[in-house]
Design an enzyme around this catalytic site. Structure first.
Site, PDB file in Angstrom:
ATOM      1  N   HIS A 263      32.794 -17.027   8.231  1.00  0.00           N
ATOM      2  CA  HIS A 263      31.971 -16.002   8.871  1.00  0.00           C
ATOM      3  C   HIS A 263      31.863 -16.213  10.376  1.00  0.00           C
ATOM      4  O   HIS A 263      31.882 -15.263  11.150  1.00  0.00           O
ATOM      5  CB  HIS A 263      30.568 -15.987   8.253  1.00  0.00           C
ATOM      6  CG  HIS A 263      30.423 -15.005   7.151  1.00  0.00           C
ATOM      7  ND1 HIS A 263      30.179 -13.674   7.353  1.00  0.00           N
ATOM      8  CD2 HIS A 263      30.500 -15.157   5.805  1.00  0.00           C
ATOM      9  CE1 HIS A 263      30.108 -13.043   6.192  1.00  0.00           C
ATOM     10  NE2 HIS A 263      30.299 -13.925   5.234  1.00  0.00           N
ATOM     11  N   GLU A 331      21.366 -20.480   1.085  1.00  0.00           N
ATOM     12  CA  GLU A 331      21.461 -19.029   0.929  1.00  0.00           C
ATOM     13  C   GLU A 331      22.305 -18.720  -0.322  1.00  0.00           C
ATOM     14  O   GLU A 331      21.845 -18.044  -1.243  1.00  0.00           O
ATOM     15  CB  GLU A 331      22.109 -18.432   2.178  1.00  0.00           C
ATOM     16  CG  GLU A 331      22.338 -16.933   2.098  1.00  0.00           C
ATOM     17  CD  GLU A 331      23.172 -16.409   3.257  1.00  0.00           C
ATOM     18  OE1 GLU A 331      23.095 -15.199   3.527  1.00  0.00           O
ATOM     19  OE2 GLU A 331      23.920 -17.188   3.877  1.00  0.00           O
ATOM     20  N   HIS A 332      23.529 -19.214  -0.353  1.00  0.00           N
ATOM     21  CA  HIS A 332      24.424 -19.041  -1.499  1.00  0.00           C
ATOM     22  C   HIS A 332      24.658 -20.402  -2.154  1.00  0.00           C
ATOM     23  O   HIS A 332      24.961 -21.375  -1.467  1.00  0.00           O
ATOM     24  CB  HIS A 332      25.794 -18.511  -1.057  1.00  0.00           C
ATOM     25  CG  HIS A 332      25.761 -17.239  -0.280  1.00  0.00           C
ATOM     26  ND1 HIS A 332      25.752 -15.991  -0.873  1.00  0.00           N
ATOM     27  CD2 HIS A 332      25.751 -17.021   1.060  1.00  0.00           C
ATOM     28  CE1 HIS A 332      25.744 -15.056   0.065  1.00  0.00           C
ATOM     29  NE2 HIS A 332      25.742 -15.653   1.247  1.00  0.00           N
ATOM     30  N   HIS A 424     -23.817  -6.426   0.531  1.00  0.00           N
ATOM     31  CA  HIS A 424     -23.034  -6.332  -0.708  1.00  0.00           C
ATOM     32  C   HIS A 424     -23.971  -6.196  -1.911  1.00  0.00           C
ATOM     33  O   HIS A 424     -23.761  -5.346  -2.791  1.00  0.00           O
ATOM     34  CB  HIS A 424     -22.181  -7.602  -0.903  1.00  0.00           C
ATOM     35  CG  HIS A 424     -20.977  -7.713  -0.018  1.00  0.00           C
ATOM     36  ND1 HIS A 424     -21.045  -7.671   1.347  1.00  0.00           N
ATOM     37  CD2 HIS A 424     -19.673  -7.901  -0.339  1.00  0.00           C
ATOM     38  CE1 HIS A 424     -19.817  -7.826   1.849  1.00  0.00           C
ATOM     39  NE2 HIS A 424     -18.963  -7.968   0.840  1.00  0.00           N
TER      40      HIS A 424
END
Length: 442
Positions: A263, A331-332, A424
């Site tokens: 890549h 990642e992978h 409340h």
């Protein structure tokens, strides 16, 4: 150039430096993106056009930031039919996966008699899908980022991507956009693209969220602008681990090491094994593979696998190899093992796990169906893949009847009094009961 070999067979502790990625320290990029972001904030389209010429090398005198209809038509005319068919095949599989993943629009249950609560899933109004281009063309990224947006029902899904020197978007990326159903594609990448969708310009709409992978410049801009736009899951430069036991052909493991390492030089990729034979076979096979993939991609792969963010890791036993994977949180992750299913059950941290010799990362990247936009830089320890859920938000819903109120109100009043919130407590006191009765009588 020798492959980096990390022999950890005598190591009692896994060394920290092996877990660092190129995006671990973004201080340089954070400073560099600041003036780019400021220019887009103050100058809008003018800055985007200037940066397109300066950073992307756009040459034509006239340059439209938004891709025009004619550009889509020309792309279909130029791209081979088999490529278009492959894109269509991918879109179909990715759409089928995310349609199966999509939650029901609303669910609720009766928590107590007369008291109902649940969730409603609502798509985010406007999401920008980032498609990188600096080291190649990535129609697959467009598919992975835009299909779940369309499935989720996002009213305004747009694409931003760097233009080429001709001032146009990659043809296959435009084709993918059209096949997915995306109409709006804008030619702005890098930090300037992130800034454009964070602030909005005359041409580029302001978005609430940006998804998709990018360079350290993109990651840095997302961090810098996270107060203005949701940056999505951390998705930086590519990274992978190939986990192999002694049953594996080392040359096959080496083949799959190429996938993410080609890549770019900022990627990270390791073969992790407890088998010296597998490690040696892999290192011996890599030079022959580099000769087959062209000078540019081979150079990227060599930079990674012969550098400080990749190579071969040899551990003292397979349990330590699995420990390395969980600490790295890739990642992978590809598991090459005699019993890959057994190994999978021991993996806690990974963006995706591909099991067995017939499941290379390539299939997941392009055509299998699950999303290939995955958390990087160890973010897989707390994040999962991009999904249809990333384009939707949950809205809690509740409905309480008079019967349900009678049981819940006293308990809530006691909580309010204990925590020191008299307002409340007053809202669920006898005053409310009297007002409710009064409105009914009226």
């Amino acid at each position: 150039m020798p492959v980096t070999f990390h022999d950890l067979t005598d190591a009692d502790v896994l060394p920290d430096h092996l877990f660092k990625r190129t995006e671990s320290d973004l201080s340089f990029f954070i400073e560099k993106v600041k003036p780019i972001i400021e220019a887009v904030r103050t100058e809008g389209d003018q800055a985007l056009i200037r940066f397109a010429r300066e950073f992307d090398g756009v040459q034509p005198e006239t340059f439209s930031i938004k891709a025009e209809e004619q550009e889509f038509e020309e792309a279909f005319a130029r791209v081979d039919a088999d490529v278009i068919e492959s894109i269509r095949f991918s879109v179909e599989n990715v759409r089928a996966f995310h349609e199966a993943q999509k939650p029901e629009e609303m669910w609720w249950k009766e928590m107590r008699p007369g008291a109902f609560a649940g969730d409603r899933h609502v798509p985010i109004d406007a999401v920008a899908c980032y498609v990188p281009r600096g080291k190649g063309s990535f129609p697959s990224v467009l598919i992975m980022t835009t299909v779940p947006a369309v499935v989720a029902g996002v009213p305004l899904p747009i694409v931003i991507t760097p233009p080429g020197p001709d001032g146009k978007v990659d043809d296959a990326t435009l084709i993918a956009a059209r096949l997915v159903g995306i109409k709006d594609v804008y030619k702005c990448g890098g930090a300037q693209g992130v800034a454009a969708v964070a602030y909005g310009t005359a041409s580029v709409p302001k978005c609430l969220k940006i998804v998709g992978p990018g360079s350290p410049w993109v990651v840095a801009a997302k961090r810098q602008l996270s107060g203005l736009i949701d940056p999505g899951i951390p998705a930086g430069p590519s990274e992978s681990l190939i986990l192999a036991d002694d049953s594996v052909n080392g040359a096959l493991a080496a083949l799959d090491l190429l996938i993410e390492s080609e890549h770019g030089p900022d990627s990270s990729a390791y073969l992790v094994t407890s088998s010296r034979r597998v490690a040696e076979e892999a290192m011996a096979a890599l030079p022959g593979y580099w000769d087959k993939i062209g000078a540019q991609r081979a150079g990227f792969s060599q930079k990674v696998l012969c550098g400080t963010h990749g190579g071969v890791v040899l551990t003292k036993d397979f349990a330590t190899a699995i420990e390395f994977v969980n600490q790295y949180a890739p990642e992978h992750l590809e598991v090459l093992a005699h019993e890959p299913m057994d190994v999978m059950m021991k993996i806690r941290n990974a963006g995706e796990i591909l099991l067995g010799e017939h499941s290379p990362i390539v299939l997941g990247n392009f055509v299998l169906g699950p999303n290939a936009v995955l958390p990087t830089n160890s973010a897989a320890k707390t994040n999962g893949p991009l999904s249809v859920f990333d384009y939707m938000k949950r809205v809690s819903i509740a409905y309480v009847t008079s019967r349900g109120y009678q049981e819940l109100a006293p308990k809530a009043k006691r909580f309010a009094e204990y925590e020191g919130f008299p307002g409340h407590a007053l809202a669920v006191s006898d005053i409310r009961q009297a007002l409710l009765k009064g409105s009914k009588n009226g």
